[in-house]
Design a protein around this motif. Structure first.
Motif, PDB file in Angstrom:
ATOM      1  N   ASP A   2      -8.863   6.331   4.584  1.00  0.00           N
ATOM      2  CA  ASP A   2      -8.903   4.994   5.142  1.00  0.00           C
ATOM      3  C   ASP A   2     -10.296   4.447   4.890  1.00  0.00           C
ATOM      4  OD1 ASP A   2      -8.776   2.699   6.654  1.00  0.00           O
ATOM      5  OD2 ASP A   2      -8.108   3.687   8.472  1.00  0.00           O
ATOM      6  N   ARG A  24      -8.393  -0.224   2.868  1.00  0.00           N
ATOM      7  CA  ARG A  24      -7.497   0.529   1.996  1.00  0.00           C
ATOM      8  C   ARG A  24      -7.110   1.813   2.713  1.00  0.00           C
ATOM      9  NH1 ARG A  24      -8.531   0.530  -3.734  1.00  0.00           N
ATOM     10  NH2 ARG A  24     -10.684   0.396  -3.089  1.00  0.00           N
ATOM     11  N   THR A  26      -4.648   5.301   2.180  1.00  0.00           N
ATOM     12  CA  THR A  26      -3.818   6.098   1.285  1.00  0.00           C
ATOM     13  C   THR A  26      -3.157   7.185   2.111  1.00  0.00           C
ATOM     14  OG1 THR A  26      -5.303   5.681  -0.565  1.00  0.00           O
ATOM     15  CG2 THR A  26      -3.782   7.538  -0.791  1.00  0.00           C
ATOM     16  N   ARG A  30       0.923   6.881  -1.379  1.00  0.00           N
ATOM     17  CA  ARG A  30       0.951   5.429  -1.508  1.00  0.00           C
ATOM     18  C   ARG A  30      -0.373   4.867  -1.009  1.00  0.00           C
ATOM     19  NH1 ARG A  30       5.976   4.405  -2.843  1.00  0.00           N
ATOM     20  NH2 ARG A  30       6.690   2.383  -2.162  1.00  0.00           N
ATOM     21  N   THR A  31      -0.830   3.809  -1.652  1.00  0.00           N
ATOM     22  CA  THR A  31      -2.071   3.154  -1.254  1.00  0.00           C
ATOM     23  C   THR A  31      -1.748   1.728  -0.832  1.00  0.00           C
ATOM     24  OG1 THR A  31      -3.363   4.492  -2.780  1.00  0.00           O
ATOM     25  CG2 THR A  31      -4.386   2.456  -1.991  1.00  0.00           C
ATOM     26  N   THR A  33      -3.540  -1.731   0.327  1.00  0.00           N
ATOM     27  CA  THR A  33      -4.807  -2.451   0.343  1.00  0.00           C
ATOM     28  C   THR A  33      -4.578  -3.819   0.961  1.00  0.00           C
ATOM     29  OG1 THR A  33      -5.464  -1.331  -1.694  1.00  0.00           O
ATOM     30  CG2 THR A  33      -6.725  -3.279  -1.067  1.00  0.00           C
ATOM     31  N   ALA A  52       2.220   6.498  -6.055  1.00  0.00           N
ATOM     32  CA  ALA A  52       1.302   7.537  -6.526  1.00  0.00           C
ATOM     33  C   ALA A  52       0.913   7.361  -7.992  1.00  0.00           C
ATOM     34  CB  ALA A  52       1.921   8.915  -6.309  1.00  0.00           C
TER      35      ALA A  52
END
Length: 179
Positions: A2, A24, A26, A30-31, A33, A52
């Motif tokens: 984070d 952001r 993750t 998965r990320t 933003t 990913a």
């Protein structure tokens, strides 16, 4: 993971007239933003989700009046949470009335007297699950308050999910003292 960034100073405009925040997170490959920029009246919010492999998995963009940010954020979070429940990705949450049937003081403000009694009982060695019952609050609320009062370290598990991972199985059922 984070990450968050704060507003960048601009010599031509006071910080109170300008907003720039990025975050952001993750998790599970998965990320997500989120980037918000704006002036003293409107904020442009951009949310992007990548899988990913770096492929776009979702996007949300829009503008919100600065005066509406709090209500819009709460409403959007509730909507997304409701959709997650509807498609089976999350369990429904209890309403405040239902929550207070089990924890009568849930989300009520703490008083100076309650803080003093909590401090006294904690320092006397009372188990957290007992304190939760005595104060009519969830164990996670007791832990969060003890952190705020400086009686537990800031990195102590606080949320229900963190406490569940931290506690032995028996303690998850509120049957043992785990601190």
């Amino acid at each position: 993971m984070d990450e968050a960034t704060a507003p960048v100073e601009d010599a031509d405009r006071p910080a109170t007239e300008r907003v720039e925040v990025s975050r952001r997170v993750t998790a599970d490959g998965r990320t997500i933003t989120v980037h918000a920029t704006g002036d003293g009246q409107r904020v442009r919010v951009q949310l992007a989700i990548q899988d990913a492999e770096g492929n776009e998995a979702g996007r949300l963009n829009g503008e919100i009046a600065l005066a509406d940010m709090t209500q819009a954020g709460q409403t959007l979070a509730a909507l997304i949470g409701s959709v997650a429940v509807a498609v089976g990705q999350a369990k429904p949450s209890l309403g405040l009335d239902q929550l207070r049937q089990r924890h009568p003081n849930a989300y009520r403000p703490w008083t100076d007297e309650a803080d003093a009694l909590l401090t006294e009982r904690f320092q006397a060695g009372a188990p957290l699950v007992d304190l939760a019952g005595e104060f009519g609050r969830k164990t996670s609320a007791i832990v969060a308050r003890l952190v705020r009062l400086g009686l537990l370290p800031p990195d102590h598990p606080q949320t229900d999910a963190q406490l569940a991972a931290y506690l032995p199985t028996a303690a998850r059922d509120d049957k043992v003292d785990w601190i």
